[in-house]
Each structure stands twice: as C-alpha cells, then as structure tokens.
Design an enzyme around this catalytic site. Structure first.
Site, PDB file in Angstrom:
ATOM      1  N   ARG A  70       0.857  -1.181   0.000  1.00  0.00           N
ATOM      2  CA  ARG A  70       0.000   0.000   0.000  1.00  0.00           C
ATOM      3  C   ARG A  70       0.895   1.234   0.000  1.00  0.00           C
ATOM      4  O   ARG A  70       1.615   1.492   0.967  1.00  0.00           O
ATOM      5  CB  ARG A  70      -0.906  -0.039   1.243  1.00  0.00           C
ATOM      6  N   HIS A  90      -3.601   4.175   5.399  1.00  0.00           N
ATOM      7  CA  HIS A  90      -4.796   3.338   5.437  1.00  0.00           C
ATOM      8  C   HIS A  90      -6.045   4.137   5.114  1.00  0.00           C
ATOM      9  O   HIS A  90      -7.018   3.607   4.583  1.00  0.00           O
ATOM     10  CB  HIS A  90      -4.926   2.690   6.821  1.00  0.00           C
ATOM     11  N   TYR A 116       4.524   4.188  10.996  1.00  0.00           N
ATOM     12  CA  TYR A 116       4.808   2.765  11.206  1.00  0.00           C
ATOM     13  C   TYR A 116       5.602   2.157  10.052  1.00  0.00           C
ATOM     14  O   TYR A 116       5.850   0.953  10.035  1.00  0.00           O
ATOM     15  CB  TYR A 116       3.490   1.990  11.395  1.00  0.00           C
TER      16      TYR A 116
END
Length: 268
Positions: A182, A186, A195
């Site tokens: 990705r 998100h 992260y």
C-alpha cells in the site's frame, strides 16, 4: 457467470468484473443513479445484476459469504466460480477459518484471493503471525496455497487462471496470496509514515504493478508506446465522464430511505 465479493476497498475489483464506471462513481457520490441507488457507498458497493455480490466493511466478512454463494452454485449445478477478495489482516479472523474450512471440506468452486500489503491498518504482518508465507495456512484445510508476486500482473493472471480452472472442474478451492504494498496511508488522515520508513515506501513504489506491466508490454512488443498512450487517454476520458455523470445525477429523496429494505410488519 462467475461471482465476486470484495472488501471495503473493492473499486478495482468491481471495475475488473465489468461494473460501469459512471454508476460506480455515482454510488461513491451517494446519488440515485449509483449501483445501489446511493445507499451502499464506497464501503458496501454492489452490482448484483453483474454477479458482484458486494463489498463488506467488516474485515474478513466476505469470505464465508463467498463460500455460501459457491455452495449455491454447486447445489444448482452451475458452471460458476466465486472469488473472494480480502487483505492479509482478514486471515486471522474467525470468518476466514470458517469460510475456508467449509469450502475445502465440500470442494466448493471458490477462489480465496488475499492481497497481502504487509500491514493490517498500521500493524505489520510480522507482529500478528509466525508464518513467513501466509499461503501456508491452506495446508490446515488440505487445499492448495499459492504465493505470487502481487505486483506482477502476468504472474497473477496465470496463478488465478489455474485456481479458477481447478474450482470449475470440481476440485475445490485454492488460496492465493499476492504479496503487494500500500503506497499510501490506510485512510485519508493517515500519512502512513509513523509505522513505515520512507525508504521502504520508495522501494516498493519502484515495483509498481502498472509501471511493470507497461514495461512488459513494450518489451514483448505486444503494444507500442503510442498505443499505451491512447489507452491512458481513453481511460482518463472515461473517468472524467464518470465523475461528470455522478456530479450531475440527482440526490436521493427522503422517502426513498424506506425503499429497498427488508422488514417484518407486526400485526396490530
């Protein structure tokens, strides 16, 4: 005649299945001309007339639904296959084990397609499973588990074709895990950098599947540069027209909120 069920980000899946871009965009805009008359939205978009059973906002929820649809196909002796799309986070849910377990035991015509983008929201896959290869989970159910480079369009097509043929021939399900990534966060408010390192993100961007597929087509002289540009131009035009259609479509009326629902009327 085949069926699909997708996740809460199923736009690419339903476009691949043949959904109209203008009706899909109108659904995202919550307009009456949308696939679900504006009532499904991005997270629950469906087009039952094209065997697109919908997208689910609950992680892993579509897996047992796909098995149920596949059971229906088998009971009716239909020559149809069901494909369930989900992310790596869904593979640790109870729905995954229930859906895959029953499909395996009954040899149902279903393909379980996991897009492993390495992160369940912001949690790295290495923090919630000991398995280095997620497709190994298929061994618990006695079905084939295949790992493929999810950023290689040709490799994915080959693996998928084999799994679909197997399911259509009555040999049961296959679990496919496509390792991908990705590029962004998100959700809109997630920069995706708390992260993950910027170096990791940039390294994966070099493996972009569209860029790679374009290079493959040129290298094998399947298409020319000008032909690819024509495809890009046509696609951009189609998207622009879809957005225009959505913007100009009417808003739902208040009374329409009570339509297209199931309810039980109590007797007085």
């Amino acid at each position: 005649d085949d069926y699909i069920i997708s996740t809460h980000r199923g736009h690419a899946d339903i476009i691949a299945k043949g959904a109209r871009l203008d009706k899909m965009m109108a659904e995202l805009f919550a307009k009456t001309t949308g696939c679900c008359k504006g009532k499904g939205g991005s997270m629950h978009i469906a087009a039952v007339d094209q065997n697109i059973l919908g997208a689910t906002g609950v992680v892993g929820d579509g897996i047992p639904i796909a098995s149920g649809a596949a059971l229906g196909c088998k009971m009716q002796k239909l020559d149809s296959v069901v494909v369930a799309f989900f992310g790596d986070g869904a593979m640790n849910t109870g729905a995954f084990h229930e859906g895959v377990g029953l499909a395996a035991f009954w040899d149902l015509p279903v393909v379980f397609a996991c897009s492993n983008n390495m992160y369940a929201m912001s949690t790295s896959v290495k923090y919630y499973t000991k398995l280095k290869d997620l497709s190994d989970k298929a061994k618990a159910y006695g079905i084939p588990g295949v790992t493929v480079d999810g950023n290689d369009a040709v490799a994915v097509a080959e693996v998928a074709s084999q799994a679909i043929e197997r399911a259509r021939n009555g040999k049961g399900p296959t679990l496919i895990v496509g390792n991908t990534y990705r590029h962004y966060g998100h959700h809109m408010g997630d920069p995706g950098t708390s992260y993950r390192t910027k170096e990791e993100i940039e390294e994966w961007k070099k493996r972009d599947p569209i860029t790679r597929f374009r290079a493959q087509l040129l290298q094998k002289k399947i298409l020319t540069e000008s032909e690819l540009e024509e495809i890009q131009t046509a696609t951009t035009r189609e998207l622009d027209e879809a957005v225009k259609f959505a913007v100009e479509s009417p808003e739902p009326k208040v009374e329409e909120a009570l339509e297209d629902i199931y309810y039980t009327a109590r007797e007085k």
